[in-house]
Scaffold this motif. Structure first.
Motif, PDB file in Angstrom:
ATOM      1  N   ARG A 149       0.842  -1.197   0.000  1.00 11.53           N
ATOM      2  CA  ARG A 149       0.000   0.000   0.000  1.00 11.53           C
ATOM      3  C   ARG A 149       0.880   1.251   0.000  1.00 11.53           C
ATOM      4  O   ARG A 149       0.590   2.231  -0.699  1.00 11.53           O
ATOM      5  CB  ARG A 149      -0.930  -0.011   1.222  1.00 11.53           C
ATOM      6  N   ASP A 150       1.960   1.200   0.776  1.00  9.38           N
ATOM      7  CA  ASP A 150       2.895   2.339   0.781  1.00  9.38           C
ATOM      8  C   ASP A 150       3.519   2.528  -0.603  1.00  9.38           C
ATOM      9  O   ASP A 150       3.723   3.661  -1.060  1.00  9.38           O
ATOM     10  CB  ASP A 150       4.000   2.109   1.814  1.00  9.38           C
ATOM     11  N   LEU A 151       3.842   1.418  -1.254  1.00  9.61           N
ATOM     12  CA  LEU A 151       4.430   1.486  -2.590  1.00  9.61           C
ATOM     13  C   LEU A 151       3.469   2.142  -3.573  1.00  9.61           C
ATOM     14  O   LEU A 151       3.861   2.987  -4.392  1.00  9.61           O
ATOM     15  CB  LEU A 151       4.787   0.070  -3.062  1.00  9.61           C
ATOM     16  N   LEU A 152       2.183   1.790  -3.474  1.00  4.14           N
ATOM     17  CA  LEU A 152       1.177   2.374  -4.368  1.00  4.14           C
ATOM     18  C   LEU A 152       1.084   3.884  -4.151  1.00  4.14           C
ATOM     19  O   LEU A 152       1.024   4.662  -5.122  1.00  4.14           O
ATOM     20  CB  LEU A 152      -0.185   1.715  -4.129  1.00  4.14           C
ATOM     21  N   VAL A 153       1.077   4.310  -2.898  1.00  2.00           N
ATOM     22  CA  VAL A 153       1.015   5.745  -2.601  1.00  2.00           C
ATOM     23  C   VAL A 153       2.258   6.445  -3.138  1.00  2.00           C
ATOM     24  O   VAL A 153       2.188   7.521  -3.746  1.00  2.00           O
ATOM     25  CB  VAL A 153       0.875   5.977  -1.079  1.00  2.00           C
TER      26      VAL A 153
END
Length: 918
Positions: A149-153
């Motif tokens: 999820r952090d990577l997507l952000v």
């Protein structure tokens, strides 16, 4: 969602176009992110597969990673998955970045202590810059670990000018209110570089198209699958397989659906079970009472259910997210549990239809009978005849199993069965109405309705016999007036037609004395048709307008009046007024639930014909789009047949499919007359005159001598004979057509409207053409006859007139007629006629419209050129014309060569100069 056979993407062209736009921006140096959400099975993966295919065609490197339901135990799982499945060149580039190399196969044992998020994200940005353009897809984000999820952000905020497109998919039905992805999505959707694409349920037409690609399925099974799948392609696949195996709800699908229920708390499951017994929708207060939970506990349970997407808030109640979910929960109930819950709802409900359902499920047959009868009467008052018929039939089915049935129903069995029959007819099922009426004691009222419906199914002799019995058995003046009016109607096209005027006069006198307005209008309409056929059109107009002046209280009779009011104007060529009256009638039919009744259907096809005749083909095609293509009943088949007028004339891809669904109904004379007559034209346009002649002969065989409908068929048959180069059978076709003109269906002459007279002249001209004579004067008469407003037929007649003029040596006159015909064919997008005119023009060495050359373009190439001029890409043109993209590319190359230009813009300019884009 993908087709099980063809691999076509069905019903998602708009969503795909939005994603392709993000991809195109990325190719041009503006990075973008797309978030694709939708329920499980709705088609997210299939849509992404199509996008990946297009990205690869455009030279993108593609990375596809899958999240798994493993929590945070394996961070960056989709990134590792994507790198492992990447092309060798991308893997080599990743290996050059130590942080990413640790995610590749064979490197898992490398030290990972330095796998910090900041350094990893920086390495990924470097990789994307090295191998751009890149499409990076992360599937099933609802299972993403925190690091992903952090990577997507990070990617959503940091990729800007790179040629990178990031796409993430997620299940909306898994995002309960505490799901960690919810806040991430809310944050990302506010960013200008992020596009949100929500996949909703497929429309019923798209679902029908999709299901038919899975394999053979009849109309009833198709309707059942489409209605139960509720727009979800995966559910449709499972249901299709279940239908093939004779199952109701497939075990695999039921297990999938119930797995989402089983995660609920015990109060949540209890509330959901009660909701399933209520049906697809339930009121809040009613559900609370039946669940038996304290208010606070009930509200918390409902909040949990709604947050998990199992129920949706709907006004003052709740609706199941999907009908199959309700079915799965209901099926999972224990028998006793189900009965007790139904009984609880029955105690609290007052609505008759719901009461009947719960009484029946709770084995209270007396309550179910009374509620069913009342529900039928309520549906009848509300203008829902199909529902009324269903409720009445349910009550009749319980009649013998309940003591005191008449008292419970509030009327006798015969009275209820008569109501049921009338409602069946009003909903379009005349055959069902006839069956029910024949089972009743033969009163005057029963015989009058039986005669009325028999006449509408073309069973003339039995209709007359029933009408005679109705007149003989009439017990009062009102019943006698209705019986006389129907009796006159049954004689209208019989050898006893001379009795009609006296019978309608007697019916009018009786009806007016008894105050029976419905019988009066019925007699007026029959008399109007009779005098119209005798040639007194002015009096017919006057009678129809009198009949239409005010309502009768009988909605079916009011629709009949509106239909004849519109029809008589149409047949006299007064198209504007015909359209106005037809529109009003259609509105009434829809408002009152009579859309599938005889005249509800007739008004819709008449409105379509008005558009068609007037040359308003885009509107006609739009109307035809509402006609069912996959038909299961005779009214649907007849209405569907009319769509063929414009589909055949434009050579649309839908023709073959529509005909395949209509073939089982060719035993019906009207359905066969419409669909096989147009199938004959379709065969002629496609170079198969022998098949066309077979269609014509099959349709004409059962038709009565003198039927005006034989005129059009005879003209088509003669056209086929001319193409075959034989005169065999031509004289018989001419003889039947002349009998229709001179003697009519009664054998004693009759009146033809403008269209009938035009077809009669065309038959004469076609007969001469069969014998090798291109008669200029006759074809001029055909043009003049159709020029009352029949745009297409006028153009077709001009085509033949141009041929005749050229053969007679009048080249200038021939080219003038040819240009007028080409102009009309182009405006209508009548592709087969355009092709025929272009071929004739080439043989005659004519120039293009307005004296310009057409560059030798075929009609299809002209059609492609018009779309090129609109700025459409090859892919968009392929979608518009239902042809392969490669075929479009070939057409465009041919156009550029023939017009001697090098770009699409130049081709459009040349097309305008030559008058090809009119």
């Amino acid at each position: 969602m993908t087709s099980g056979v063809s691999g076509l993407l069905v019903g998602r062209s708009a969503e795909l176009a939005r994603l392709v736009r993000v991809l195109q921006f990325a190719a041009e140096g503006t990075a973008g992110v797309a978030l694709v959400g939708g329920d499980a099975g709705i088609g997210k993966t299939r849509l992404i597969t199509e996008l990946v295919g297009q990205a690869r065609e455009c030279g993108f490197n593609v990375l596809v990673g899958q999240c798994a339901e493993l929590g945070d135990t394996l961070p960056y799982l989709p990134l590792a998955d994507a790198l492992r499945g990447a092309e060798p060149g991308v893997r080599e580039a990743a290996a050059a970045h130590p942080m990413l190399g640790q995610l590749l196969p064979g490197m898992e044992s490398a030290p990972s202590t330095g796998l910090t998020q900041q350094r990893l994200f920086g390495s990924l940005l470097g990789l994307l810059a090295d191998v751009q353009p890149v499409l990076f897809v992360i599937e099933d984000l609802h299972w993403a670990d925190r690091s992903t999820r952090d990577l997507l952000v990070f990617l959503s905020r940091m990729v800007q000018t790179e040629r990178v497109c990031v796409v993430g998919t997620y299940r909306t039905d898994d995002l309960h209110r505490r799901h960690p992805l919810r806040s991430v999505l809310a944050e990302l959707k506010r960013l200008p570089t992020v596009m949100n694409v929500e996949l909703g349920p497929l429309k019923s037409g798209d679902m029908s198209d999709y299901v038919t690609t899975l394999g053979e399925v009849d109309a009833q099974e198709l309707g059942l699958i489409v209605s139960r799948a509720d727009g979800n392609p995966f559910y449709a696949e499972e249901l299709f397989a279940a239908v093939a195996e004779g199952d109701s709800l497939p075990d695999g699908l039921a297990s999938l659906l119930m797995s989402r229920v089983e995660v609920l708390s015990e109060p949540g499951q209890r509330v959901l079970r009660a909701a399933a017994v209520a049906g697809r929708r339930v009121e809040d207060e009613l559900l609370r009472e039946v669940s038996g939970l304290p208010l606070a506990e009930f509200e918390e349970a409902v909040r949990e259910i709604v947050s998990r997407g199992l129920l949706r808030v709907d006004g003052y109640g709740y609706t199941f997210r999907h009908a199959l979910l309700q079915e799965a929960v209901y099926t999972d109930l224990l028998p006793g549990e189900r009965t007790r819950l139904h009984a609880a709802f029955a105690r609290l409900l007052t609505a008759p239809a719901e009461l009947a359902h719960h009484y029946l499920a709770g084995h209270d047959l007396a309550g179910a009978l009374a509620a069913s009868a009342e529900a039928g009467r309520l549906a009848e008052r509300l203008g829902a005849p199909a529902e009324a018929h269903s409720h009445y039939d349910q009550a009749l089915g319980l009649w013998e199993r309940v003591d005191g049935a008449a008292e419970l129903a509030g009327e006798s069995r015969a009275e209820l069965a008569f109501r049921s029959a009338v409602m069946a007819a009003d909903s379009g099922d005349n055959h069902r109405a006839i069956v029910q009426l024949r089972a009743l004691p033969p009163t005057s009222e029963v015989n009058e309705r039986l005669a009325y419906y028999l006449y509408e199914t073309d069973d003339q002799s039995r209709a007359i016999a029933a009408a005679e019995r109705a007149v003989e058995g009439a017990e009062d003046q009102g019943a006698l007036a209705r019986a006389l009016a129907t009796y006159a109607r049954t004689l209208l096209w019989s050898p006893r037609h001379r009795e009609v005027e006296a019978l309608t006069t007697r019916a009018l006198e009786t009806a007016r004395a008894a105050g029976a307005r419905d019988a009066e209008v019925g007699a007026l309409l029959t008399l109007a048709t009779y005098v119209e056929h005798q040639g007194d059109v002015a009096r017919a107009h006057e009678l129809v307008e009198t009949a239409s002046a005010e309502g009768t209280g009988d909605l079916a009779m009011d629709l009949r009046a509106r239909f004849h009011h519109a029809r008589i104007h149409y047949e006299q060529g007064v198209l504007g007024q015909a359209a106005e009256v037809a529109d009003d009638g259609i509105r009434v039919a829809f408002d009152t639930g009579l859309r599938w009744s005889t005249y509800g259907t007739d008004l819709r096809f008449l409105r379509f014909l008005i558009h068609y005749v007037a040359g308003e083909w885009d509107q006609a095609e739009a109307v035809a789009g509402s006609f069912p293509a996959r038909v299961g009943t005779l009214p649907e088949a007849i209405l569907s047949s009319f769509a063929l007028f414009v589909e055949v004339a434009r050579d649309l891809p839908a023709v073959e499919s529509r005909l395949s669904w209509l073939r089982p109904f060719w035993s019906d004379e009207l359905a066969a007359y419409m669909s096989r007559g147009l199938a004959a034209e379709h065969a002629l346009w496609h170079g198969d005159p022998a098949a066309a002649l077979d269609h014509v002969r099959a349709v004409m065989a059962p038709m009565i001598e003198g039927d005006p409908g034989t005129l059009r068929l005879a003209a088509i048959g003669l056209w086929a004979l001319a193409e075959l180069g034989t005169t065999e059978g031509a004289d018989d076709l001419l003889s039947r057509a002349r009998f229709a003109v001179e003697r009519g269906p009664t054998g004693e002459g009759g009146h033809l409207g403008p269209e009938g007279r035009a077809w009669a002249v065309r038959v004469e001209a076609e007969w001469h053409r069969v014998h090798g004579r291109l008669d200029v004067s006759l074809w001029r008469k055909v043009v003049a006859a159709f020029d009352f407003g029949f745009v297409y037929e006028t153009a077709r007649a001009r085509w033949r007139l141009a041929e005749a003029l050229l053969a007679a040596g009048d080249r200038e006159g021939a080219q003038a007629e040819w240009e007028l015909a080409r102009e009309t064919a182009g405006k209508l997008r009548a592709v087969p006629l355009e092709n025929a005119l272009l071929e004739f023009g080439r043989r005659a060495r004519f120039g293009g419209g307005g004296g310009q050359g057409d560059g030798g373009l075929t009609a299809r190439e002209v059609e492609v050129l018009r779309l090129v001029a609109e700025g459409l890409t090859n892919r968009e043109i392929a979608g518009r014309l239902f042809i392969a993209q490669k075929t479009v590319s070939v057409h465009v190359s041919n156009i550029l060569g023939k017009l001697e230009v090098s770009t699409r813009t130049q081709a459009a300019a040349a097309g305008r100069q030559r008058g090809l884009l009119a």
